[in-house]
Design a protein around this motif. Structure first.
Motif, mmCIF file in Angstrom:
data_model
loop_
_atom_site.group_PDB
_atom_site.id
_atom_site.type_symbol
_atom_site.label_atom_id
_atom_site.label_comp_id
_atom_site.label_asym_id
_atom_site.label_seq_id
_atom_site.Cartn_x
_atom_site.Cartn_y
_atom_site.Cartn_z
ATOM 1 N N LEU A 248 12.632 2.299 -2.456
ATOM 2 C CA LEU A 248 12.676 0.848 -2.272
ATOM 3 C C LEU A 248 12.733 0.479 -0.791
ATOM 4 C CD1 LEU A 248 15.155 -0.047 -5.161
ATOM 5 C CD2 LEU A 248 12.778 -0.829 -4.986
ATOM 6 N N ALA A 249 13.530 1.236 -0.031
ATOM 7 C CA ALA A 249 13.609 0.969 1.399
ATOM 8 C C ALA A 249 12.264 1.201 2.078
ATOM 9 C CB ALA A 249 14.695 1.848 2.029
ATOM 10 N N ALA A 250 11.563 2.257 1.666
ATOM 11 C CA ALA A 250 10.245 2.533 2.238
ATOM 12 C C ALA A 250 9.253 1.438 1.865
ATOM 13 C CB ALA A 250 9.746 3.891 1.755
ATOM 14 N N ALA A 251 9.329 0.950 0.623
ATOM 15 C CA ALA A 251 8.428 -0.115 0.189
ATOM 16 C C ALA A 251 8.652 -1.382 0.999
ATOM 17 C CB ALA A 251 8.618 -0.387 -1.301
ATOM 18 N N ARG A 252 9.903 -1.655 1.305
ATOM 19 C CA ARG A 252 10.204 -2.828 2.128
ATOM 20 C C ARG A 252 9.511 -2.720 3.493
ATOM 21 N NH1 ARG A 252 14.568 -6.392 2.092
ATOM 22 N NH2 ARG A 252 14.170 -8.050 3.604
ATOM 23 N N ASN A 253 9.346 -1.477 3.954
ATOM 24 C CA ASN A 253 8.686 -1.226 5.233
ATOM 25 C C ASN A 253 7.180 -0.974 5.083
ATOM 26 O OD1 ASN A 253 11.039 -1.500 6.804
ATOM 27 N ND2 ASN A 253 11.647 0.601 6.314
ATOM 28 N N GLY A 254 6.651 -1.209 3.871
ATOM 29 C CA GLY A 254 5.213 -1.171 3.701
ATOM 30 C C GLY A 254 4.625 0.083 3.104
ATOM 31 N N ASP A 255 5.465 0.956 2.503
ATOM 32 C CA ASP A 255 4.946 2.201 1.909
ATOM 33 C C ASP A 255 5.476 2.344 0.482
ATOM 34 O OD1 ASP A 255 3.995 4.679 1.265
ATOM 35 O OD2 ASP A 255 5.244 5.787 2.694
ATOM 36 N N SER A 256 4.583 2.256 -0.482
ATOM 37 C CA SER A 256 4.971 2.294 -1.899
ATOM 38 C C SER A 256 4.823 3.668 -2.533
ATOM 39 C CB SER A 256 4.133 1.286 -2.689
ATOM 40 O OG SER A 256 2.749 1.630 -2.612
ATOM 41 N N ALA A 257 4.584 4.723 -1.734
ATOM 42 C CA ALA A 257 4.319 6.048 -2.313
ATOM 43 C C ALA A 257 5.457 6.501 -3.221
ATOM 44 C CB ALA A 257 4.090 7.068 -1.192
ATOM 45 N N GLY A 258 6.700 6.310 -2.810
ATOM 46 C CA GLY A 258 7.841 6.733 -3.628
ATOM 47 C C GLY A 258 7.935 5.958 -4.923
ATOM 48 N N LEU A 259 7.639 4.671 -4.868
ATOM 49 C CA LEU A 259 7.676 3.871 -6.091
ATOM 50 C C LEU A 259 6.609 4.328 -7.077
ATOM 51 C CD1 LEU A 259 8.249 0.264 -4.683
ATOM 52 C CD2 LEU A 259 9.943 1.857 -5.610
ATOM 53 N N PHE A 260 5.415 4.628 -6.568
ATOM 54 C CA PHE A 260 4.357 5.113 -7.460
ATOM 55 C C PHE A 260 4.738 6.461 -8.076
ATOM 56 C CE2 PHE A 260 1.205 2.121 -5.509
ATOM 57 C CZ PHE A 260 0.760 1.566 -6.705
ATOM 58 N N SER A 261 5.414 7.310 -7.322
ATOM 59 C CA SER A 261 5.841 8.600 -7.866
ATOM 60 C C SER A 261 6.752 8.406 -9.072
ATOM 61 C CB SER A 261 6.555 9.406 -6.780
ATOM 62 O OG SER A 261 7.053 10.625 -7.303
ATOM 63 N N LEU A 262 7.710 7.502 -8.954
ATOM 64 C CA LEU A 262 8.612 7.225 -10.070
ATOM 65 C C LEU A 262 7.879 6.556 -11.227
ATOM 66 C CD1 LEU A 262 11.682 5.909 -8.035
ATOM 67 C CD2 LEU A 262 11.691 7.918 -9.532
ATOM 68 N N ALA A 263 7.075 5.547 -10.934
ATOM 69 C CA ALA A 263 6.376 4.809 -11.994
ATOM 70 C C ALA A 263 5.380 5.700 -12.723
ATOM 71 C CB ALA A 263 5.670 3.589 -11.401
ATOM 72 N N PRO B 231 0.824 -1.218 0.000
ATOM 73 C CA PRO B 231 0.000 0.000 0.000
ATOM 74 C C PRO B 231 0.854 1.263 0.000
ATOM 75 C CG PRO B 231 0.074 -0.953 2.199
ATOM 76 C CD PRO B 231 0.781 -1.919 1.293
ATOM 77 N N SER B 232 0.187 2.380 -0.268
ATOM 78 C CA SER B 232 0.843 3.678 -0.312
ATOM 79 C C SER B 232 0.322 4.574 0.797
ATOM 80 C CB SER B 232 0.598 4.352 -1.670
ATOM 81 O OG SER B 232 0.987 5.712 -1.645
ATOM 82 N N THR C 250 -5.458 4.572 -3.591
ATOM 83 C CA THR C 250 -6.040 3.252 -3.335
ATOM 84 C C THR C 250 -5.246 2.135 -4.005
ATOM 85 O OG1 THR C 250 -7.528 3.473 -5.244
ATOM 86 C CG2 THR C 250 -8.347 4.213 -3.081
ATOM 87 N N ARG C 251 -4.351 2.490 -4.916
ATOM 88 C CA ARG C 251 -3.549 1.463 -5.593
ATOM 89 C C ARG C 251 -2.530 0.861 -4.630
ATOM 90 N NH1 ARG C 251 -0.679 4.453 -10.251
ATOM 91 N NH2 ARG C 251 -0.629 6.062 -8.621
ATOM 92 N N GLN C 252 -2.178 -0.380 -4.904
ATOM 93 C CA GLN C 252 -1.117 -1.046 -4.167
ATOM 94 C C GLN C 252 -0.083 -1.531 -5.169
ATOM 95 O OE1 GLN C 252 -3.248 -4.051 -1.890
ATOM 96 N NE2 GLN C 252 -3.521 -2.629 -0.175
ATOM 97 N N ALA C 253 1.174 -1.453 -4.777
ATOM 98 C CA ALA C 253 2.266 -1.734 -5.710
ATOM 99 C C ALA C 253 2.438 -3.228 -5.931
ATOM 100 C CB ALA C 253 3.555 -1.117 -5.197
ATOM 101 N N THR C 254 2.371 -3.613 -7.190
ATOM 102 C CA THR C 254 2.669 -4.970 -7.624
ATOM 103 C C THR C 254 4.135 -5.045 -8.036
ATOM 104 O OG1 THR C 254 2.150 -4.435 -9.910
ATOM 105 C CG2 THR C 254 0.310 -5.183 -8.516
ATOM 106 N N PRO C 255 4.650 -6.237 -8.353
ATOM 107 C CA PRO C 255 6.013 -6.311 -8.885
ATOM 108 C C PRO C 255 6.204 -5.453 -10.134
ATOM 109 C CG PRO C 255 5.273 -8.483 -8.237
ATOM 110 C CD PRO C 255 4.082 -7.580 -8.102
ATOM 111 N N GLY C 256 5.142 -5.306 -10.954
ATOM 112 C CA GLY C 256 5.253 -4.466 -12.140
ATOM 113 C C GLY C 256 5.519 -3.025 -11.790
#
Length: 522
Positions: free
Chosen positions: A358-373, A322-323, A329-335
């Motif tokens: 990536l470090a934040a995602a490992r701890n359960g927050d994908s907001a940074g990954l969604f920003s890049l994607a 989750p973010s 409401t989106r959650q990060a998949t491997p894609g």
């Protein structure tokens, strides 16, 4: 179905401002806010009227103010030009292209206009011109008007729009390393779905096939004419090198100066190009990992960043991440994870953001990954998308007659997954994208541009997107090609390095051609 391209997306705030810009860019033929081309009476041969420029400083001011380079006092104008939809019918229907011009207040001894293209295909040249006006060496801006245009089918120039936003979400979130029969069946089904919906939207293969590089190169010559330039000055990045070399092939005697940075290999077929991308991104990731582990403060990803990414992707496959972004409401998949990684490898300046995300995602927050994607795919804050993905697929597919079948994709996915473990299977899966595409094809010509003035080709040793061998091949293929290599990392070189800047500036301004094979240190 994994998508690969050469440049970054338009950022959401800029796209909104550019929409305002388009509203002020009406010509006698009117503006075009729909995907369908405009209709007007045209002469029997394609000609271009001088562009009627309109002051665009006010709508662009929020984007320029406070940014590095804003103190330059640049003046922005916008305009339009109409071009034939089909050059086989030059007297038929026409479509409008949107342009922007940036002029430096200290301009003296003006040489002419410098036309720019940022790549993609699907990247906005209007966007690029605004950004480059703030970053290019002022020595160049004092001698040239900087002109960007959105190519046919892109952004504000009769954009090709046919892929639903929900489908784009699924494209980004789809399995990035498909190897099983079930995963690859999903890839093929999604590619066919995209092809079918776009064929339905445009009704005829000719209409969808109008968005191609050869006709865009012809559009560029009408832009040159409309600007009142006897010869073209051009700066193209990534896919923009394909566009520039195509122009030089069609109109070699009309080139004054041409810089092709982050050159796309003109000699590779679809399979060779896809494998080169996999090789480049693997090497780019290794460079990112080495940089991270060498940090004095320590790498947020630990001693093995590659393993860290694999573990985050496994985590996302078992339970999408989750973010923390409000309203997301989106959650990060491997894609999403691998799309974010791919996005950050374009520019070393985004490496810290990638490691932290990536470090934040490992701890359960994908907001940074969604920003890049989202930046990479053109997703806007309101959940809609720019037409980057539509244009990318349409132009890439219109430019080739090659079709790769499912059996070959399956074999390559297995082979490349073993050889290029992060990016290989996805690169193989992307080969199927154009196989079901229902549009007329206009293959790229072989390009030697015989009779052209010298053309400067730039390659970067650590370019993960368009690896250096492509620049070597393009410089060798062009009769007047001159190769400049930067021993740096990331996608594109100019204006990131002083040695590169000095060579390019002297070439653009004084037509002093650097020694073929010149190498600039990182």
């Amino acid at each position: 179905m994994r998508l690969h391209r050469g440049r970054r997306a338009v950022v959401p705030s800029l796209l909104a401002a550019l929409t305002l810009l388009a509203a002020g860019c009406t010509s006698d033929g009117g503006s075009d806010d729909e995907a369908a081309p405009a209709t007007s009476t045209a002469p029997t041969e394609p000609t271009a009227e001088p562009i009627e420029w309109t002051d665009c400083n006010e709508p662009l001011q929020p984007l320029v103010a406070g940014r590095p380079g804003s103190e330059r006092g640049l003046s922005f104008e916008c305009g339009q030009i109409e071009v034939p939809i089909s050059y086989e019918e030059p007297g038929g229907e026409r479509l409008p292209l949107t342009l922007v011009r940036a002029v430096h207040p200290g301009q003296t001894d003006r040489i002419g206009s410098l036309l720019v293209n940022p790549g993609g295909p699907g990247g906005s040249g209007v966007d690029a011109a605004i950004g480059l006006a703030l970053t290019l060496p002022e020595d160049v801006l004092r001698r040239f008007d900087l002109v960007g245009f959105d190519p046919r089918g892109v952004a504000l120039s009769s954009p090709v729009e046919c892929i639903p936003d929900e489908t784009k979400d699924r494209l980004v979130a789809s399995e990035p390393q498909p190897t099983s029969d079930e995963q690859l069946d999903d890839v093929f089904a999604l590619a066919r779905e995209v092809a079918e919906v776009c064929a339905e939207r445009y009704e005829s293969p000719a209409a969808l096939g109008a968005f191609n590089t050869v006709d865009t190169a012809r559009d560029m010559d009408l832009i040159r004419e409309a600007l009142g330039e006897e010869k073209l000055n051009y700066l193209g990045y990534s896919y923009g090198t394909t566009l520039g070399s195509t122009y030089a092939e069609l109109f070699p005697d009309r080139v004054r100066a041409m810089v092709l940075d982050a050159a796309v290999d003109p000699d590779g077929d679809l399979i060779a190009d896809a494998e080169a991308r996999a090789v480049g991104f693997e090497a780019g990731f290794d460079a990112f990992a080495q940089n991270c582990t060498s940090l004095i403060a320590g790498c947020p990803l630990g001693p093995d960043p590659r393993r860290f990414v694999e573990e985050v992707m496994l985590q996302a496959s078992q339970s999408p991440i989750p973010s923390s972004e409000e309203g997301e409401t989106r959650q990060a998949t491997p894609g999403v994870v691998l799309t974010a990684v791919q996005a950050a490898l374009y520019d070393t300046r985004t490496w810290p953001q990638l490691s932290q995300s990536l470090a934040a995602a490992r701890n359960g927050d994908s907001a940074g990954l969604f920003s890049l994607a989202d930046s990479f795919s053109g997703r806007l804050e309101d959940g809609t998308y720019s037409n980057l993905l539509d244009a990318n697929i349409a132009i890439n597919c219109a430019d080739t007659e090659e079709e790769i079948g499912t059996d070959e994709v399956r074999a390559l996915a297995a082979e490349w997954d073993a050889t290029y473990p992060l990016f290989g299977a996805g690169a193989a899966a992307g080969l199927y994208t154009c196989t079901p595409w229902e549009a007329e094809r206009t293959p790229l010509p072989e390009r030697d541009a015989d009779g052209s003035a010298p053309i400067l080709v730039i390659g970067t040793a650590g370019d993960p997107v368009t690896p250096l061998p492509g620049a070597v091949d393009l410089a060798e293929d062009l009769t007047a090609g001159v190769l400049l290599t930067w021993q740096g990392q990331g996608h594109t070189a100019y204006p990131k390095n002083q040695c590169v800047n000095d060579a390019v500036n002297a070439y653009l301004i004084d037509l002093v051609v650097p020694l073929d094979g010149l190498t600039c240190p990182a």
